[in-house]
Design a protein around this motif. Structure first.
Motif, PDB file in Angstrom:
ATOM      1  N   VAL A  54       0.834  -1.208   0.000  1.00 32.33           N
ATOM      2  CA  VAL A  54       0.000   0.000   0.000  1.00 32.33           C
ATOM      3  C   VAL A  54       0.864   1.251   0.000  1.00 32.33           C
ATOM      4  CG1 VAL A  54      -1.613   1.375   1.376  1.00 32.33           C
ATOM      5  CG2 VAL A  54      -1.990  -1.082   1.107  1.00 32.33           C
ATOM      6  N   GLN A  55       1.817   1.314   0.918  1.00 28.40           N
ATOM      7  CA  GLN A  55       2.605   2.540   1.067  1.00 28.40           C
ATOM      8  C   GLN A  55       3.518   2.803  -0.124  1.00 28.40           C
ATOM      9  OE1 GLN A  55       1.091   4.272   3.027  1.00 28.40           O
ATOM     10  NE2 GLN A  55       2.158   4.485   4.952  1.00 28.40           N
ATOM     11  N   LEU A  56       4.105   1.768  -0.692  1.00 27.38           N
ATOM     12  CA  LEU A  56       4.964   1.977  -1.864  1.00 27.38           C
ATOM     13  C   LEU A  56       4.164   2.562  -3.022  1.00 27.38           C
ATOM     14  CD1 LEU A  56       7.318  -1.154  -1.929  1.00 27.38           C
ATOM     15  CD2 LEU A  56       7.961   1.223  -1.503  1.00 27.38           C
ATOM     16  N   GLY A 338      -9.814   0.234   7.590  1.00 25.14           N
ATOM     17  CA  GLY A 338      -9.418  -0.867   6.722  1.00 25.14           C
ATOM     18  C   GLY A 338     -10.381  -1.038   5.567  1.00 25.14           C
ATOM     19  N   ILE A 339     -11.661  -0.754   5.818  1.00 29.36           N
ATOM     20  CA  ILE A 339     -12.677  -0.837   4.771  1.00 29.36           C
ATOM     21  C   ILE A 339     -12.522   0.318   3.768  1.00 29.36           C
ATOM     22  CG2 ILE A 339     -15.165  -0.680   4.349  1.00 29.36           C
ATOM     23  CD1 ILE A 339     -15.508  -2.146   7.084  1.00 29.36           C
ATOM     24  N   ILE A 340     -12.106   1.489   4.261  1.00 29.78           N
ATOM     25  CA  ILE A 340     -11.879   2.652   3.390  1.00 29.78           C
ATOM     26  C   ILE A 340     -10.677   2.423   2.465  1.00 29.78           C
ATOM     27  CG2 ILE A 340     -11.179   5.098   3.374  1.00 29.78           C
ATOM     28  CD1 ILE A 340     -12.722   5.424   5.996  1.00 29.78           C
ATOM     29  N   LEU A 341      -9.701   1.627   2.932  1.00 27.57           N
ATOM     30  CA  LEU A 341      -8.434   1.457   2.212  1.00 27.57           C
ATOM     31  C   LEU A 341      -8.602   1.017   0.760  1.00 27.57           C
ATOM     32  CD1 LEU A 341      -5.364   1.482   2.194  1.00 27.57           C
ATOM     33  CD2 LEU A 341      -5.389  -0.819   3.178  1.00 27.57           C
ATOM     34  N   PRO A 342      -9.441   0.010   0.436  1.00 32.22           N
ATOM     35  CA  PRO A 342      -9.565  -0.380  -0.982  1.00 32.22           C
ATOM     36  C   PRO A 342     -10.023   0.778  -1.878  1.00 32.22           C
ATOM     37  CG  PRO A 342     -10.611  -2.011   0.440  1.00 32.22           C
ATOM     38  CD  PRO A 342     -10.254  -0.845   1.314  1.00 32.22           C
ATOM     39  N   ILE A 343     -10.838   1.666  -1.314  1.00 28.38           N
ATOM     40  CA  ILE A 343     -11.322   2.815  -2.093  1.00 28.38           C
ATOM     41  C   ILE A 343     -10.172   3.771  -2.400  1.00 28.38           C
ATOM     42  CG2 ILE A 343     -12.875   4.810  -2.098  1.00 28.38           C
ATOM     43  CD1 ILE A 343     -14.675   3.247  -0.142  1.00 28.38           C
ATOM     44  N   SER A 344      -9.439   4.167  -1.363  1.00 30.60           N
ATOM     45  CA  SER A 344      -8.363   5.144  -1.556  1.00 30.60           C
ATOM     46  C   SER A 344      -7.223   4.565  -2.390  1.00 30.60           C
ATOM     47  CB  SER A 344      -7.829   5.628  -0.191  1.00 30.60           C
ATOM     48  OG  SER A 344      -7.358   4.561   0.592  1.00 30.60           O
ATOM     49  N   LEU A 345      -6.896   3.290  -2.185  1.00 29.20           N
ATOM     50  CA  LEU A 345      -5.823   2.681  -2.976  1.00 29.20           C
ATOM     51  C   LEU A 345      -6.233   2.538  -4.439  1.00 29.20           C
ATOM     52  CD1 LEU A 345      -3.047   1.414  -3.195  1.00 29.20           C
ATOM     53  CD2 LEU A 345      -4.012  -0.758  -2.383  1.00 29.20           C
ATOM     54  N   SER A 346      -7.504   2.204  -4.692  1.00 31.23           N
ATOM     55  CA  SER A 346      -7.974   2.101  -6.083  1.00 31.23           C
ATOM     56  C   SER A 346      -7.816   3.426  -6.813  1.00 31.23           C
ATOM     57  CB  SER A 346      -9.450   1.677  -6.106  1.00 31.23           C
ATOM     58  OG  SER A 346      -9.620   0.394  -5.583  1.00 31.23           O
ATOM     59  N   VAL A 347      -8.160   4.516  -6.137  1.00 28.96           N
ATOM     60  CA  VAL A 347      -8.016   5.850  -6.729  1.00 28.96           C
ATOM     61  C   VAL A 347      -6.565   6.102  -7.121  1.00 28.96           C
ATOM     62  CG1 VAL A 347      -8.129   8.333  -6.251  1.00 28.96           C
ATOM     63  CG2 VAL A 347     -10.012   6.838  -5.560  1.00 28.96           C
ATOM     64  N   MET A 348      -5.643   5.763  -6.236  1.00 30.95           N
ATOM     65  CA  MET A 348      -4.226   6.017  -6.499  1.00 30.95           C
ATOM     66  C   MET A 348      -3.688   5.136  -7.628  1.00 30.95           C
ATOM     67  SD  MET A 348      -3.829   8.433  -4.386  1.00 30.95           S
ATOM     68  CE  MET A 348      -2.078   8.738  -4.321  1.00 30.95           C
ATOM     69  N   LEU A 349      -4.192   3.912  -7.724  1.00 29.57           N
ATOM     70  CA  LEU A 349      -3.745   3.021  -8.800  1.00 29.57           C
ATOM     71  C   LEU A 349      -4.223   3.531 -10.165  1.00 29.57           C
ATOM     72  CD1 LEU A 349      -4.336  -0.470  -7.138  1.00 29.57           C
ATOM     73  CD2 LEU A 349      -2.143   0.623  -7.619  1.00 29.57           C
ATOM     74  N   PHE A 350      -5.457   4.031 -10.226  1.00 28.65           N
ATOM     75  CA  PHE A 350      -5.932   4.643 -11.480  1.00 28.65           C
ATOM     76  C   PHE A 350      -5.104   5.879 -11.816  1.00 28.65           C
ATOM     77  CE2 PHE A 350      -9.987   2.297 -10.805  1.00 28.65           C
ATOM     78  CZ  PHE A 350     -10.108   1.756 -12.077  1.00 28.65           C
ATOM     79  N   ALA A 351      -4.754   6.646 -10.776  1.00 23.84           N
ATOM     80  CA  ALA A 351      -3.969   7.865 -10.987  1.00 23.84           C
ATOM     81  C   ALA A 351      -2.593   7.574 -11.559  1.00 23.84           C
ATOM     82  CB  ALA A 351      -3.828   8.626  -9.667  1.00 23.84           C
ATOM     83  N   ALA A 352      -2.034   6.419 -11.205  1.00 27.64           N
ATOM     84  CA  ALA A 352      -0.686   6.055 -11.676  1.00 27.64           C
ATOM     85  C   ALA A 352      -0.621   5.924 -13.192  1.00 27.64           C
ATOM     86  CB  ALA A 352      -0.244   4.743 -11.024  1.00 27.64           C
ATOM     87  N   LEU A 373      -3.970  -6.667  -6.228  1.00 24.12           N
ATOM     88  CA  LEU A 373      -4.194  -7.828  -5.367  1.00 24.12           C
ATOM     89  C   LEU A 373      -4.646  -7.404  -3.970  1.00 24.12           C
ATOM     90  CD1 LEU A 373      -4.026 -10.889  -4.888  1.00 24.12           C
ATOM     91  CD2 LEU A 373      -1.599 -10.576  -4.287  1.00 24.12           C
ATOM     92  N   ILE A 374      -3.997  -6.352  -3.448  1.00 25.20           N
ATOM     93  CA  ILE A 374      -4.363  -5.845  -2.112  1.00 25.20           C
ATOM     94  C   ILE A 374      -5.783  -5.302  -2.114  1.00 25.20           C
ATOM     95  CG2 ILE A 374      -3.877  -4.032  -0.408  1.00 25.20           C
ATOM     96  CD1 ILE A 374      -0.891  -4.398  -1.140  1.00 25.20           C
ATOM     97  N   VAL A 375      -6.151  -4.552  -3.163  1.00 23.17           N
ATOM     98  CA  VAL A 375      -7.515  -4.023  -3.262  1.00 23.17           C
ATOM     99  C   VAL A 375      -8.524  -5.173  -3.255  1.00 23.17           C
ATOM    100  CG1 VAL A 375      -9.166  -2.880  -4.795  1.00 23.17           C
ATOM    101  CG2 VAL A 375      -6.923  -1.865  -4.408  1.00 23.17           C
TER     102      VAL A 375
END
Length: 390
Positions: A54-56, A338-352, A373-375
């Motif tokens: 997540v952090q990387l 922890g439930i919010i995490l998939p939402i915020s990480l998905s946003v960042m992955l699309f942004a990449a 995979l984490i999402v």
């Protein structure tokens, strides 16, 4: 400039780590060790792997885009940044009420003073950081000192409790049971909600951004997770050592019980010191990061950032003084984050993969795959946890 950057990188790592290591972190670790025993080592291992992935992803995208998370989200979908900011600030406020209560409990154990008085003292210390004209440097230095205090104290307790190291190592890779709620809660409490972005936003404020800084940013992210994980592991071992001796941990104040059973009254005072250090650094991290999610929405907010951070701390303190320490609030807040995490990480992955955000930067495919995979895993476990409440 190099020394300044190194200081900012260490400061960002420790801000993330000490934001994670709050009273909820301490309580969760002891509670789950009591229920899962040595198999909790497996939960810790899985959570560490998820935390690093997540952090990387998130720190690198923030650094290369030179934008805070809410601004990245708004570029992707107008208004999305405001929605995420609302989630983060609500979670940060819930955590902060518990952090303030934890600081009061810590000073009660350490010095014998009233919990609410201790909470006010801790709030005053936190506010003092942001009254300072060089709040960033003061915050970095304070978290470094408090982080060192926590690590040394918990290592001492883990040694004197004489944990079954071999059993812990075996069950870390061959667990007798797996608890999805424990994994969700640990990940949510370590990199969920505002904690995910604490270090990345600190680097933005310190000016450590751009593709040239990515290797150092990655090292800083791993350092932050490593520090938090080190504290988690030693506290797990300390709790396991107490359980292994057949001693009964008090469910009313489990972490204090571990320290006292391991090292008597001195251990109880040491618990007070650790609880205070963990809580006050989390107050600072929660307030700083929560406000960082709105500072780019209006120039007046950015101009008065420290005042708004102070107001955030004051509001949290007043709520705590009125309602006291909410029962199970910290563990629930960890699960929600922890439930919010998939939402915020998905946003960042699309942004990449958006040139409008990252330019010609190419995100390493293995990081993207890890992030996806984490999402998927966190979303699946979040759904199971949500259904368990229904």
């Amino acid at each position: 400039m190099k020394t300044k950057n190194n200081s900012a990188l260490i400061g960002a790592a420790l801000l993330m780590a000490t934001s994670a290591v709050g009273p909820g972190f301490l309580t969760q670790t002891t509670v789950f060790t009591t229920s899962l025993g040595a198999s909790f080592g497996f939960v810790i291992l899985i959570s560490i792997l998820i935390d690093i992935g997540v952090q990387l992803n998130i720190w690198r995208i923030i650094a290369v885009s030179e934008k805070r998370a809410q601004d990245i989200a708004n570029v992707l979908v107008p208004g999305l940044g405001g929605f995420i900011s609302l989630l983060i600030i609500a979670g940060g406020l819930a955590f902060n009420i518990g952090n303030i209560g934890g600081a009061g409990l810590g000073l009660e154990a350490l010095l014998g003073i009233d919990v609410k008085t201790g909470a006010i003292i801790a709030s005053a210390i936190s506010i003092g950081i942001f009254v300072n004209r060089q709040a960033g440097k003061a915050m970095d230095r304070f978290t470094q000192i408090m982080g060192a205090v926590m690590i040394l104290a918990i290592i001492y307790i883990s040694v004197v409790s004489k944990p079954p190291i071999t059993q812990a190592a075996l069950r870390t890779v061959v667990p007798l049971q797996v608890d999805f709620m424990a994994i969700i809660t640990l990940v949510g409490g370590t990199v969920g909600g505002y904690i995910t972005f604490a270090g990345g936003h600190r680097l933005i404020d310190a000016g450590v951004t751009g593709a040239a800084a990515l290797s150092k940013v990655s090292n800083s992210a791993v350092m932050g997770i490593s520090v938090a994980s080190l504290i988690r592991i030693f506290l797990f071992l300390a709790s396991l050592g107490v359980i292994g001796q057949g001693l009964m941990i008090d469910s009313g104040n489990p972490t204090a019980s571990v320290f006292k059973l391991a090292a008597g009254n001195f251990g109880y005072r040491l618990f007070g010191l650790v609880m205070f250090a963990a809580s006050v650094t989390s107050i600072i991290g929660s307030a700083y990061t929560s406000v960082s999610f709105i500072k780019s929405f209006n120039p007046r907010i950015a101009k008065n950032e420290n005042r708004i951070i102070i107001a955030f701390i004051v509001i949290s303190t007043v709520i705590f003084a009125l309602i006291g320490k909410p029962v199970n609030l910290l563990i629930i807040a960890g699960a929600v984050n922890g439930i919010i995490l998939p939402i915020s990480l998905s946003v960042m992955l699309f942004a990449a993969y958006s040139p409008r955000i990252v330019g010609d930067y190419k995100q390493p495919i293995f990081l993207t795959l890890i992030g996806v995979l984490i999402v998927a895993v966190m979303a699946y476990m979040s759904i199971k946890v949500l259904f368990s409440f229904l």
